[in-house]
Design an enzyme around this catalytic site. Sequence first.
Site, PDB file in Angstrom:
ATOM      1  N   GLU A  17       3.556   0.174  -1.077  1.00 54.29           N
ATOM      2  CA  GLU A  17       2.866   1.142  -0.110  1.00 54.29           C
ATOM      3  C   GLU A  17       3.467   0.419   1.208  1.00 54.29           C
ATOM      4  OE1 GLU A  17      -1.524   1.437   0.433  1.00 54.29           O
ATOM      5  OE2 GLU A  17      -1.001   0.215   1.812  1.00 54.29           O
ATOM      6  N   HIS A  74      -0.524   9.492   0.888  1.00 53.71           N
ATOM      7  CA  HIS A  74      -2.094   9.402   1.133  1.00 53.71           C
ATOM      8  C   HIS A  74      -2.533  10.583   1.874  1.00 53.71           C
ATOM      9  CE1 HIS A  74      -1.806   4.676   0.365  1.00 53.71           C
ATOM     10  NE2 HIS A  74      -0.661   4.964  -0.038  1.00 53.71           N
ATOM     11  N   TYR A 142     -11.402   0.675  -8.082  1.00 56.77           N
ATOM     12  CA  TYR A 142     -11.956  -0.627  -7.538  1.00 56.77           C
ATOM     13  C   TYR A 142     -12.220  -1.566  -8.487  1.00 56.77           C
ATOM     14  CZ  TYR A 142     -11.569   2.258  -3.284  1.00 56.77           C
ATOM     15  OH  TYR A 142     -11.271   3.099  -2.499  1.00 56.77           O
ATOM     16  N   LYS A 269       6.762  -5.228   5.173  1.00 53.82           N
ATOM     17  CA  LYS A 269       7.723  -6.387   5.469  1.00 53.82           C
ATOM     18  C   LYS A 269       8.424  -6.837   4.104  1.00 53.82           C
ATOM     19  CE  LYS A 269       4.488  -8.831   8.598  1.00 53.82           C
ATOM     20  NZ  LYS A 269       5.025  -8.123   9.636  1.00 53.82           N
TER      21      LYS A 269
HETATM   22  P1  FAD Z   1     -14.447   8.064  -3.275  1.00 52.62           P
HETATM   23  O1  FAD Z   1     -13.928   8.040  -4.695  1.00 52.62           O
HETATM   24  O2  FAD Z   1     -14.966   9.228  -2.908  1.00 52.62           O
HETATM   25  O3  FAD Z   1     -15.675   6.959  -3.708  1.00 52.62           O
HETATM   26  C1  FAD Z   1     -16.084   6.487  -2.094  1.00 52.62           C
HETATM   27  C2  FAD Z   1     -17.775   5.877  -2.589  1.00 52.62           C
HETATM   28  O4  FAD Z   1     -18.470   6.679  -3.036  1.00 52.62           O
HETATM   29  C3  FAD Z   1     -17.568   4.718  -3.517  1.00 52.62           C
HETATM   30  O5  FAD Z   1     -18.308   3.918  -3.412  1.00 52.62           O
HETATM   31  C4  FAD Z   1     -17.822   5.560  -4.807  1.00 52.62           C
HETATM   32  O6  FAD Z   1     -18.365   4.640  -5.864  1.00 52.62           O
HETATM   33  C5  FAD Z   1     -18.970   6.186  -4.267  1.00 52.62           C
HETATM   34  N1  FAD Z   1     -19.006   7.642  -5.050  1.00 52.62           N
HETATM   35  C6  FAD Z   1     -17.906   8.307  -5.681  1.00 52.62           C
HETATM   36  N2  FAD Z   1     -18.582   9.637  -6.185  1.00 52.62           N
HETATM   37  C7  FAD Z   1     -19.896   9.414  -6.148  1.00 52.62           C
HETATM   38  C8  FAD Z   1     -21.111  10.315  -6.468  1.00 52.62           C
HETATM   39  N3  FAD Z   1     -20.710  11.443  -7.170  1.00 52.62           N
HETATM   40  N4  FAD Z   1     -22.231  10.074  -6.238  1.00 52.62           N
HETATM   41  C9  FAD Z   1     -22.584   8.704  -5.448  1.00 52.62           C
HETATM   42  N5  FAD Z   1     -21.628   8.061  -4.906  1.00 52.62           N
HETATM   43  C10 FAD Z   1     -20.299   8.256  -5.273  1.00 52.62           C
HETATM   44  N6  FAD Z   1      -8.091   4.781   3.398  1.00 52.62           N
HETATM   45  C11 FAD Z   1      -7.325   5.390   4.399  1.00 52.62           C
HETATM   46  O7  FAD Z   1      -8.005   5.669   5.270  1.00 52.62           O
HETATM   47  N7  FAD Z   1      -6.074   5.939   4.315  1.00 52.62           N
HETATM   48  C12 FAD Z   1      -5.243   5.343   3.400  1.00 52.62           C
HETATM   49  O8  FAD Z   1      -4.068   5.749   3.240  1.00 52.62           O
HETATM   50  C13 FAD Z   1      -5.810   4.407   2.329  1.00 52.62           C
HETATM   51  N8  FAD Z   1      -5.102   4.419   1.249  1.00 52.62           N
HETATM   52  C14 FAD Z   1      -5.750   3.741   0.137  1.00 52.62           C
HETATM   53  C15 FAD Z   1      -5.014   3.317  -0.973  1.00 52.62           C
HETATM   54  C16 FAD Z   1      -5.497   2.507  -2.087  1.00 52.62           C
HETATM   55  C17 FAD Z   1      -4.656   2.327  -3.301  1.00 52.62           C
HETATM   56  C18 FAD Z   1      -6.929   2.451  -1.788  1.00 52.62           C
HETATM   57  C19 FAD Z   1      -7.738   1.717  -3.242  1.00 52.62           C
HETATM   58  C20 FAD Z   1      -7.943   2.551  -0.754  1.00 52.62           C
HETATM   59  C21 FAD Z   1      -7.118   3.163   0.133  1.00 52.62           C
HETATM   60  N9  FAD Z   1      -7.779   3.732   1.349  1.00 52.62           N
HETATM   61  C22 FAD Z   1      -7.205   4.374   2.422  1.00 52.62           C
HETATM   62  C23 FAD Z   1      -9.105   3.352   1.602  1.00 52.62           C
HETATM   63  C24 FAD Z   1     -10.289   4.315   0.875  1.00 52.62           C
HETATM   64  O9  FAD Z   1     -10.119   5.445   1.799  1.00 52.62           O
HETATM   65  C25 FAD Z   1     -11.647   3.717   1.033  1.00 52.62           C
HETATM   66  O10 FAD Z   1     -11.976   2.646   0.164  1.00 52.62           O
HETATM   67  C26 FAD Z   1     -12.866   4.657   1.061  1.00 52.62           C
HETATM   68  O11 FAD Z   1     -13.905   3.947   1.384  1.00 52.62           O
HETATM   69  C27 FAD Z   1     -13.085   5.177  -0.435  1.00 52.62           C
HETATM   70  O12 FAD Z   1     -12.201   6.174  -0.696  1.00 52.62           O
HETATM   71  P2  FAD Z   1     -12.072   6.624  -2.244  1.00 52.62           P
HETATM   72  O13 FAD Z   1     -11.044   7.862  -2.213  1.00 52.62           O
HETATM   73  O14 FAD Z   1     -12.189   5.560  -3.119  1.00 52.62           O
HETATM   74  O15 FAD Z   1     -13.487   7.523  -2.080  1.00 52.62           O
END
Ligand code: FAD
Length: 283
Positions: A17, A74, A142, A269
């Site tokens: 990444e 992303h 997660y 890095k």
């Molecule tokens: P979701 O899958 O939508 O989940 C968000 C939250 O809602 C979680 O707590 C989940 O358990 C809960 N949830 C999901 N579905 C439901 C439902 N139906 N009802 C109730 N609750 C629900 N962020 C950036 O801004 N830019 C990036 O480039 C970026 N890259 C990332 C790359 C990776 C590999 C990871 C692991 C994270 C990255 N993030 C990035 C961070 C990410 O955007 C945050 O962790 C964000 O808070 C959650 O995104 P998600 O896509 O997992 O959300």
Amino acid sequence: MFIKDAFLKKETTLSFEIFPPKNLDNIFNTIQELKKFNPDFISITYGAGGSSKDRTVEIASTIKNNYGIEALAHLTCAASTKEEIEEIINKLKQSKIENILALRGDIPEGFIQGKEYPYRYAKDLIWKLKEDANLCIAAAAYPEGHNECKNLDNGVRYLKEKVDEGADLLITQLFFDNNNFFEFKEKLYQYNIKVPVVTGIMPAVNKALIEKIQKLSGFVLPDKVKSFMSKYEYNEDDLKKAGIEYASYQMEELLKNKVEGIHLYTMNKHDIVKNILDNVSFK
Ligand code: FAD
């Protein structure tokens, strides 16, 4: 090429990444150096609220079209309108990007989800992206829970919704305790989640950054990592050494356990990546 196909050919994929820096010139050297490790793909982060969206597209396009490496762009959705999302999808497709990591993103402070912002969760973006059969979709997982959902079973149920909506592979949040990942993997089997799961590894070489991500996302910081980060907080070289050593140990154990993929959070890095890969027996 669809990234999901790489898992058919390799026991464990290797990927990186990177993030779009303010000065784009620096990133091209980083990509050149990372190419030497023959990665299966490189992913490019997307600024929350789309602050770096054009740079994400530009870098993804360069990785794919100039360096011949598969790019995973992303894309976050929570604070975007339908039109904004469609515009960015079009730009990615014009750049021949076929792989997108569909994310919700962190919700900006004071943000109110309304009609104008139709994508509440990542699964809603996956649904939108899957309208187009020519895209391969990754989603975030997660292993140690997410700050907004500490219950691991609920987290996996929501993850299943993303897979059912069309996610082709999962990339995990960084973690430092491999056992928690192995237990998580067991849970995925129980919930019938069968897509490849790529393990995200970040070397603990920057205490402030690790603490910032932990606050936003939530993962377990083992005592060992806490201890060396505190011990070497003001000694950059020793912290780097300790962080590389820990990441190498973690990676070696994951490889022994035949994980499907290892995704190194490089923080741009390449020297740290080299040090880690020199330590492990990645075939
Ligand atoms: P979701 O899958 O939508 O989940 C968000 C939250 O809602 C979680 O707590 C989940 O358990 C809960 N949830 C999901 N579905 C439901 C439902 N139906 N009802 C109730 N609750 C629900 N962020 C950036 O801004 N830019 C990036 O480039 C970026 N890259 C990332 C790359 C990776 C590999 C990871 C692991 C994270 C990255 N993030 C990035 C961070 C990410 O955007 C945050 O962790 C964000 O808070 C959650 O995104 P998600 O896509 O997992 O959300």
